[in-house]
Design an enzyme around this catalytic site. Structure first.
Site, mmCIF file in Angstrom:
data_model
loop_
_atom_site.group_PDB
_atom_site.id
_atom_site.type_symbol
_atom_site.label_atom_id
_atom_site.label_comp_id
_atom_site.label_asym_id
_atom_site.label_seq_id
_atom_site.Cartn_x
_atom_site.Cartn_y
_atom_site.Cartn_z
ATOM 1 N N THR A 103 0.846 -1.191 0.000
ATOM 2 C CA THR A 103 0.000 0.000 0.000
ATOM 3 C C THR A 103 0.884 1.246 0.000
ATOM 4 O O THR A 103 1.961 1.261 0.577
ATOM 5 C CB THR A 103 -0.944 0.018 1.213
ATOM 6 O OG1 THR A 103 -0.179 0.100 2.422
ATOM 7 C CG2 THR A 103 -1.815 -1.237 1.248
ATOM 8 N N GLY A 148 8.371 7.064 -2.448
ATOM 9 C CA GLY A 148 9.118 6.862 -1.215
ATOM 10 C C GLY A 148 9.455 5.414 -0.915
ATOM 11 O O GLY A 148 9.903 4.658 -1.771
ATOM 12 N N GLY A 180 7.502 2.903 -0.237
ATOM 13 C CA GLY A 180 6.676 1.943 -0.960
ATOM 14 C C GLY A 180 7.193 1.683 -2.361
ATOM 15 O O GLY A 180 7.243 0.529 -2.817
ATOM 16 N N SER A 221 6.945 3.552 12.949
ATOM 17 C CA SER A 221 7.879 4.671 13.053
ATOM 18 C C SER A 221 8.568 4.668 14.400
ATOM 19 O O SER A 221 7.961 4.320 15.424
ATOM 20 C CB SER A 221 7.141 6.012 12.881
ATOM 21 O OG SER A 221 8.015 7.107 13.126
ATOM 22 N N TYR A 229 0.385 11.579 15.490
ATOM 23 C CA TYR A 229 1.119 10.697 14.572
ATOM 24 C C TYR A 229 1.809 9.572 15.349
ATOM 25 O O TYR A 229 1.710 8.397 14.974
ATOM 26 C CB TYR A 229 2.157 11.512 13.794
ATOM 27 C CG TYR A 229 3.056 10.679 12.918
ATOM 28 C CD1 TYR A 229 2.584 10.132 11.736
ATOM 29 C CD2 TYR A 229 4.385 10.439 13.272
ATOM 30 C CE1 TYR A 229 3.399 9.364 10.919
ATOM 31 C CE2 TYR A 229 5.212 9.678 12.474
ATOM 32 C CZ TYR A 229 4.714 9.140 11.298
ATOM 33 O OH TYR A 229 5.546 8.375 10.497
#
Length: 250
Positions: free
Chosen positions: A12, A17, A19, A135, A148
């Site tokens: 996805t 970047g 992906g 992350s 985030y």
């Protein structure tokens, strides 16, 4: 070395970047690759450049997720690797974070990822691999990243539950937690070239290896986790941040 030969992988957010780099590497290692994204032009361009299959799908839209699962089933039947890479990164101080800011990030980064996996899971072969792109922000306490960071921490928690629930099917579930990576995300935050350079300098000084990561470096880890070389690894978060987590920005 074709370590992903005969495997079908869906990535996805595969049009740019991390992906994009992962799709390119998976393809080179023999995988049959599917990428998704919500920008039709970007997805079609990336699919053409990479020689992979591209589907337009908005992770923030449940009906679009349902449609994606239907199309993948019709076109491919089953899959072997799911790389849940798509997400957004917006930042604001806690006291200035609006309901809209909260809802947008959680809707795409948590709800969208949750239901994308739920809808694709029936297509995943036993012994397959699920990879969450999370992350290092979930751990380092970076200022202005409250929502985030929470969204990525939620995925790490979810991955550990799923590693348990899916173990009977020999499906491995793992997280990749990158530190700062050179991707178009900083431009999407509205920063100009000077601001990006200044931001990069501050962060790079905190990273033990004194540089940002490259998308290709994250892709290498994703390829390992998607391959049979990682057959005894599940329920794990793998941090790839150049040493930022041991020298945090706060």
């Amino acid at each position: 070395m074709n370590t992903l030969d005969q495997k079908t992988a869906i990535i996805t957010g595969g049009n740019s970047g991390i992906g994009y780099a992962t799709a390119k590497l998976f393809k080179s290692k023999g995988a049959n690759v599917i990428i998704t994204g919500r920008n039709a032009g970007a997805v079609n361009d990336a699919a053409s450049e990479l020689g992979v299959t591209g589907y337009i799908s908005d992770q923030g839209d449940i009906l679009a997720i349902d449609k994606l699962a239907e199309v993948v089933k019709a076109d491919f039947g089953t899959i072997d690797i799911i790389f849940l890479n798509a997400g957004i990164a917006n930042f604001a101080p806690f006291e200035q974070s609006s309901e809209g800011h909260f809802d947008e990030i959680i809707n795409i980064n948590v709800k969208g990822v949750f239901f994308t996996l739920q809808k694709l899971l029936p297509l995943l072969n036993n012994g397959g691999s699920v990879i969450f792109n999370t992350s290092v922000n979930a751990s380092v306490g970076m200022p202005n990243s409250g929502v985030y960071s929470a969204s990525k921490a939620a995925l790490i928690a979810l991955s550990r539950v799923l590693a348990t629930e899916l173990s009977s099917r020999k499906i491995r579930v793992n997280c990749i937690s990158p530190g700062p990576v050179e991707t178009p995300v900083y431009e999407k935050l509205g920063l100009n070239a000077e601001e990006i350079a200044g931001f990069s300098k501050v962060l790079s000084d905190k990273i033990l290896l004194k540089r940002f990561g490259q998308s290709q470096e994250i892709a290498q880890l994703a390829a390992f986790l998607g391959s049979d070389d990682s057959s005894f690894i599940t329920g794990t978060e793998m941090v790839i941040d150049g040493g930022l987590i041991v020298n945090p920005v706060v």
